[in-house]
Design an enzyme around this catalytic site. Structure first.
Site, mmCIF file in Angstrom:
data_model
loop_
_atom_site.group_PDB
_atom_site.id
_atom_site.type_symbol
_atom_site.label_atom_id
_atom_site.label_comp_id
_atom_site.label_asym_id
_atom_site.label_seq_id
_atom_site.Cartn_x
_atom_site.Cartn_y
_atom_site.Cartn_z
ATOM 1 N N CYS A 35 0.569 -1.348 -0.108
ATOM 2 C CA CYS A 35 0.264 -0.232 0.033
ATOM 3 C C CYS A 35 1.018 1.366 -0.202
ATOM 4 O O CYS A 35 0.355 2.681 -0.023
ATOM 5 C CB CYS A 35 -0.662 -0.059 1.290
ATOM 6 N N HIS A 60 -10.168 1.772 -1.284
ATOM 7 C CA HIS A 60 -8.667 1.782 -0.920
ATOM 8 C C HIS A 60 -8.446 1.093 -1.785
ATOM 9 O O HIS A 60 -7.749 -0.356 -1.720
ATOM 10 C CB HIS A 60 -7.817 1.227 -0.049
ATOM 11 N N CYS A 99 0.763 2.845 6.217
ATOM 12 C CA CYS A 99 0.641 2.427 6.447
ATOM 13 C C CYS A 99 1.053 0.880 5.289
ATOM 14 O O CYS A 99 0.277 0.912 4.085
ATOM 15 C CB CYS A 99 -0.092 1.406 7.870
#
Lengths: 273, 439
Positions: B95, B394, B424
């Site tokens: 990510c 996301h 994160c």
């Protein structure tokens, strides 16, 4: 009517008496046609386009193709649908046509005339959005051995081949005709089945000309402005399967494309201006 | 115009472009990573008038990637309206991909190696790279290498009907077998993050994102794609009351607090930012929204670190930014309160809240972060002011590009100030960065 059924009707009609001598008047109109995303995605994948918001320049052709077929399969249409050969195609995009726009389609036939080898006719499609013309297509078909009034046949574009090294090598698989038929509705048996192709004098099934054209234009993704003119001359049938070469040249702002099987066998020549 | 060797100049955030994010198996179900990335790049090119331009570099990536997409970003450039002479490469840091790409591009700009670049990422959870069964794959590999008919026959004898079952990408950590949500649930429990606080953060994210759309904040940041004009996960009418009705999905039993409402959904989408030197921006008559000041990455041993006897247990999978931010602040002589905006990626609402708790905890800060005084609290009114991943969704590698472009735009609107980004990532990693408004 399903396109396959139209083909069947046309095949029967071809052997029945009562065919018209001149082009039927009028046009076929479909208003407010919405692009189906799943269909667009299927078409894009078969032809090598990316899936974006702007329709591939050749995509409206498949939207209009059903209407073309309806016109050509009608009893009054002067040429028998089986055996019609697509010899040339011209597309003009007046601007980017986007997913989500309501498209008004109009299809008519014109320039039905004698040709040294038979009779030639143009199927003309126009796409507009809220009255604004956004896309035009002209498909020229030849009926070998057929007769026509001695009027003026449309002139085919005078396109010359590009020589030089291949920009890309395509390995065109055997099922290309079946795959393109599924997304275009053009279920002419010469593209689907080697036996049917033999009946029309081809040693194997042949690729749709518009598939070859679409695949060639897809190679120019990102290189052509939204408003452009795409002209194609179909030279020799592309037998399936085949390995062919795409040759491109980019003189000035225009593009010239040739799809060839190596030594002097040109399947297609095209320009984008 | 290359600067003198060893001098460092500023890297400017000039703008960004993304497509609306779509819930998985929805509107973008048929779009590939390449389709979305190319569309996003073309949108950026159109927005900033870059057709035919050769840029310094395009750097992007995807987390879930087909093997055929080994050169994804370069392929996107070749299919875009950028000059084909624009180089490109792929990065992948889970990510953190999008932000790491922006760091890479801005560093090259700062060093004068390039004058302009594009950074970001794309991900599809719909068009997933399903692979052949691992046992079958091994047999096929061995078949390709086999030299005799006998050897091939022997290998064919190993084929079993069960091998038709494909390999599907897992949303779990290879070393722990736990999903990201299960990891986050452990951290939420350890830090005592309440269900109410998580739902509050989630509702705020939806409300902020919807309000940002309504005031036109995303007009210069988002290009419609495949008929979608807004992120389709956003629920403007989201409320703590509605979220409270959902059943927990991560964690077990009584103390479970994490629901589908306070966790990010699987999403498809793509986001890019345009970076350049101030000179390049001026030459192209493009505004500088913000400067990319500095960045830091950190990693934690979420597998074996700490341990049962440690007062703070193991480091959580998604807690690496807790460590990255103090290092970044120290290097830049800043405190956590020296920011006007905080963009803390909402992998889960509990992740954001646990991160904030850790920075406020004196003992943890001393023992684990080596800080005599904790970083302290932040003004929550400055947190994710235009919504974040809980509302937008996301698409893993796209999140960094979304945040950098949004924060730079927000700083430009304010006309001054500084923003902190914290993301994160899987593998126990974290990527954090500082942006400053351009004068």
């Amino acid at each position: 009517m399903a396109l396959g059924a139209l083909y069947a009707k046309a095949a029967v009609g071809a052997v029945l008496p009562g065919r018209g001598k001149t082009l039927p008047d009028g046009e076929i109109v479909r208003e407010g046609v919405a692009v189906d995303l799943g269909h667009l995605a299927d078409y894009a994948r078969v032809c090598g386009f990316g899936l974006g918001d702007i329709l591939p320049p050749t995509y409206p052709h498949v939207l209009a193709f059903g209407l073309q077929l309806e016109l050509m399969a009608a009893r009054a249409f002067p040429l028998p649908l089986p055996g019609l050969v697509h010899v040339a195609n011209a597309i003009t995009t007046h601007r980017a046509v986007r997913v989500g726009e309501a498209l008004d389609l109009r299809v008519r036939a014109e320039r039905f005339a004698a040709h040294p080898k038979g009779a030639q006719v143009d199927l003309v499609a126009a796409v507009s959005v809220a009255g604004e013309p956004v896309w035009d297509g002209r498909s020229t078909y030849l009926a070998r051995g057929a007769s026509a009034p001695t009027g003026l046949a449309g002139t085919l574009p005078d396109l010359s081949d590009v020589d030089g090294p291949a920009a890309a090598v395509w390995r065109v698989p055997k099922d290309t005709g079946r795959r393109y038929a599924a997304v275009s509705g053009d279920v002419n048996p010469i593209h689907l089945n080697p036996l049917a192709a033999k009946a029309f004098g081809f040693p194997r099934a042949i690729a749709h000309g518009m598939w070859t054209a679409a695949r060639a234009f897809a190679a120019l993704q990102g290189r052509v402005p939204d408003a452009a003119r795409y002209e194609v001359l179909f030279r020799r049938p592309l037998l399936l399967p085949s390995t062919v070469e795409l040759v491109t040249a980019h003189p000035g702002a225009s593009w010239t494309l040739t799809v060839r099987a190596g030594a002097g066998t040109t399947h297609l020549t095209a320009t984008v201006t | 115009m290359a600067p003198k060797k060893s001098s460092v100049r500023q890297a400017a955030v000039i703008g960004g472009n993304r497509i609306p994010f779509a819930r998985a198996n929805g509107r973008y179900a048929r779009a590939s990573n390449l389709d979305m990335l190319t569309a996003t790049l073309d949108g950026l090119v159109a927005r900033y008038g870059l057709a035919g331009e050769r840029l310094g570099e395009v750097v992007a990536g995807a987390v879930l990637k087909h093997s055929r997409d080994f050169n994804l970003t370069r392929e996107a450039v070749l299919g875009s309206r950028l000059a084909a002479s624009t180089p490109a490469y792929d990065v992948q840091q889970a990510c953190g991909t999008g932000l790491e790409a922006a760091i890479a591009v801005s560093n090259k700009i700062k060093l004068g190696q390039i004058d302009s670049g594009v950074a970001g990422g794309v991900d599809t959870a719909s068009d997933a790279p399903i692979a052949v069964n691992e046992d079958l794959r091994r047999i096929l590999v061995a078949l390709g290498a086999a030299r005799s008919a006998g050897a091939r026959l022997k290998l064919l004898g190993k084929l079993r009907p069960g091998q038709i079952v494909p390999e599907i990408p897992q949303n779990s950590e290879p070393r722990t077998g736990l999903s990201m949500g299960e990891h986050a649930a452990i951290t939420a429990k350890e830090w005592g993050v309440s269900r109410e606080a998580q739902d509050e953060l989630a509702a705020a994210s939806h409300q902020h994102l919807a309000a940002a759309y309504d005031r036109g904040f995303f007009d210069d940041l988002v290009t419609p794609y495949l008929g979608l004009t807004r992120d389709d996960n956003v629920r403007p009418d989201s409320s703590v009351e509605k979220l409270a009705r959902l059943t927990p999905v991560f964690g077990k039993g009584e103390g479970a607090t994490m629901t589908a409402g306070n966790s990010t959904p699987l999403t498809d989408g793509s986001a890019l930012v345009l970076l350049g030197s101030d000179e390049w921006a001026a030459e192209h008559r493009l505004p500088v929204l913000a400067h990319f000041v500095d960045a830091e990455t950190a990693a934690v041993d979420y597998v074996h670190g700490g341990g049962a006897d440690d007062r703070y247990g193991r480091d959580g999978l998604l807690t690496a930014p807790v460590h990255a931010v103090p290092r970044l602040l120290a290097r830049n002589g800043l405190t956590l309160q020296d920011f006007d905006f905080y963009e803390i990626h909402e992998a889960f609402a509990s992740t954001v809240l646990a991160t904030l708790k850790a920075w406020e905890d004196p003992a943890f800060s001393k023992e684990r972060l080596g800080l005599d005084t904790p970083l302290g609290p932040i003004d929550r009114a400055k947190l994710n002011v235009n919504g974040s991943s809980l509302a937008a969704g996301h698409p893993f590698a796209a999140t960094g590009g979304r945040i950098v472009a949004s924060l730079a735009t927000q700083l430009h609107e304010k006309g001054s100030g500084r923003g902190l980004i914290s993301i994160c990532a899987a593998g126990g990693q974290g990527v954090v960065a500082i942006l400053e408004a351009a004068e």
